[in-house]
Design an enzyme around this catalytic site. Structure first.
Site, PDB file in Angstrom:
ATOM      1  N   LYS A  37      81.213 -20.086 112.078  1.00 55.33           N
ATOM      2  CA  LYS A  37      81.669 -19.484 110.827  1.00 55.33           C
ATOM      3  C   LYS A  37      81.822 -17.966 110.992  1.00 55.33           C
ATOM      4  O   LYS A  37      81.043 -17.355 111.727  1.00 55.33           O
ATOM      5  CB  LYS A  37      80.601 -19.772 109.765  1.00 55.33           C
ATOM      6  CG  LYS A  37      81.075 -19.641 108.341  1.00 55.33           C
ATOM      7  CD  LYS A  37      79.978 -20.096 107.388  1.00 55.33           C
ATOM      8  CE  LYS A  37      79.764 -19.043 106.337  1.00 55.33           C
ATOM      9  NZ  LYS A  37      78.859 -19.440 105.269  1.00 55.33           N
ATOM     10  N   LYS A  54      66.601 -18.596 110.743  1.00 50.99           N
ATOM     11  CA  LYS A  54      66.224 -17.201 110.536  1.00 50.99           C
ATOM     12  C   LYS A  54      64.894 -16.879 111.187  1.00 50.99           C
ATOM     13  O   LYS A  54      64.688 -15.751 111.650  1.00 50.99           O
ATOM     14  CB  LYS A  54      66.177 -16.863 109.035  1.00 50.99           C
ATOM     15  CG  LYS A  54      67.557 -16.691 108.428  1.00 50.99           C
ATOM     16  CD  LYS A  54      67.503 -15.877 107.142  1.00 50.99           C
ATOM     17  CE  LYS A  54      68.883 -15.749 106.511  1.00 50.99           C
ATOM     18  NZ  LYS A  54      68.848 -15.140 105.185  1.00 50.99           N
ATOM     19  N   LYS A  79      78.881 -12.061 108.655  1.00 44.13           N
ATOM     20  CA  LYS A  79      78.705 -10.616 108.594  1.00 44.13           C
ATOM     21  C   LYS A  79      77.670 -10.145 109.594  1.00 44.13           C
ATOM     22  O   LYS A  79      77.564  -8.959 109.869  1.00 44.13           O
ATOM     23  CB  LYS A  79      78.365 -10.164 107.163  1.00 44.13           C
ATOM     24  CG  LYS A  79      77.235 -10.890 106.498  1.00 44.13           C
ATOM     25  CD  LYS A  79      77.148 -10.485 105.026  1.00 44.13           C
ATOM     26  CE  LYS A  79      76.093 -11.312 104.309  1.00 44.13           C
ATOM     27  NZ  LYS A  79      75.959 -10.997 102.908  1.00 44.13           N
TER      28      LYS A  79
END
Ligand code: TRP
Length: 334
Positions: free
Chosen positions: A197, A115, A200
């Site tokens: 994966k 992140k 979103k």
């Protein structure tokens, strides 16, 4: 233990549009766990602000997520559905646990590294301390089990380390939680890159099925799903795209992958894509309808939000008071 049942805690962020991966990998399992466990399902809005958010959007999405929990089939009388920000004990315990967590162990968190690479202009202290807030979420409820995705196992491990460390100093204050990684649908992959994966936050909208996608969109995305040139339907790691389609079909129908491979023996990828798309659309449609209905029932939803925040606070504060006493904060005068 709470009311004779083991305690289960999990949470989801309301940022971004939830995907089929979130539903099959988490929400769907959450529903079935509510009989056996005393469940707390939190909308972790405090975690969301580690990345800059538009206030109106954050507020709207938090409510939509709570409504989605119910629309997906979680009974709000049986499980405690609430906003993290409505229970101040989360942030209070997080501060305390910050003081029992080392910079070194936190620096190893892979999600922080990912992140901070992605949000290089906003590497804030909250992003770094994120796993401690998550540990507080879990430990406040004396949680026995925590359903999480594989990507969160490292955070659960540090939660256990912090709890054990605290217990070693002060006695048995916290229950040590166990991870629970559901088997079915644990990992739904991107439709465009089956090595990743389904996420979103994927920039390619064709990579993910969003829970609010309409039927046409779903069918179209499945049609475009990336497969391979082997022209043969098998459940194998060497055919990750086809394997993912089978996994999705299997998670939606409850059928085994063997069974599905047999059904499609000698048939083309197009047919598998269509079957998967149809059953996903059939699965999501009633949830979408229910979400729309519940969104209109303002008083009903408000009531749930209020009652469940009170219920969660009651349990959370019991743990918090105990912690505060153990570490030597002055007891409250009643
Ligand atoms: N970090 C989790 C995620 O992004 C969400 C979360 C916050 C959570 N607190 C939690 C999950 C406590 C389980 C338990 O998926």
């Amino acid at each position: 233990m709470l009311d004779g049942k083991k305690v289960l805690f999990s949470g989801m962020q309301s940022t971004g549009n939830l995907t089929l991966g979130n539903y099959l990998g988490a929400l769907k399992n959450w529903v079935s766990l509510t009989d056996e466990y005393e469940c707390f399902y939190c909308v972790v809005d405090e975690h969301s602000i580690t990345v800059r958010q538009d206030p109106a959007v954050l507020r709207k999405r938090a409510r939509a997520l709570l409504i989605l929990y119910i629309a997906a089939g979680i009974d709000p009388e049986k499980a405690c559905l609430y906003y993290q920000s409505h229970v101040p004990a989360h942030a209070e315990l997080a501060w305390i646990l910050d003081c029992y967590t080392y910079m070194g162990e936190m620096s190893r968190m892979t999600q922080f590294k990912d992140k901070s690479a992605k949000h290089a202009d906003n590497i804030n202290v909250g992003l770094f301390a994120y796993p401690v807030l998550m540990a507080s979420d879990i430990l406040l409820y004396q949680t026995d089990i925590v359903p999480v995705g594989i990507d969160q196992l490292q955070h659960l491990e540090i939660c256990r380390d912090i709890a054990l460390r605290f217990n070693n100093i002060y006695g048995n204050v916290f229950t040590i939680p166990e991870a629970y990684v559901g088997k079915v649908g644990a990992k739904i992959m991107s439709l465009q890159d089956p090595s990743k994966k389904m996420s979103k936050s994927d920039e390619n909208p064709n990579a993910s099925i969003y829970l609010m996608d309409d039927k046409d969109t779903i069918i179209r995305k499945f049609k475009r799903a990336v497969t391979d040139s082997e022209a043969h339907i098998a459940y194998s790691d060497s055919q990750p795209g086809v394997k993912n389609l089978i996994d999705i079909y299997s998670a939606c129908t409850g059928r085994t992958s063997d069974d599905i491979v047999k059904e499609f023996d000698g048939r083309g990828y197009g047919e598998l894509k269509e079957a998967a798309g149809e059953c996903v659309a059939g699965l999501l449609s009633p949830i979408q309808v229910r979400c729309a209905e519940l969104t209109k029932e303002k008083d009903y939803i408000d009531g749930i939000i209020k009652r469940n925040a009170e219920k969660a606070s009651y349990t959370a504060e019991k743990t918090l008071r105990k912690v505060q006493h153990k570490i030597g904060f002055p007891d409250r005068i009643r």
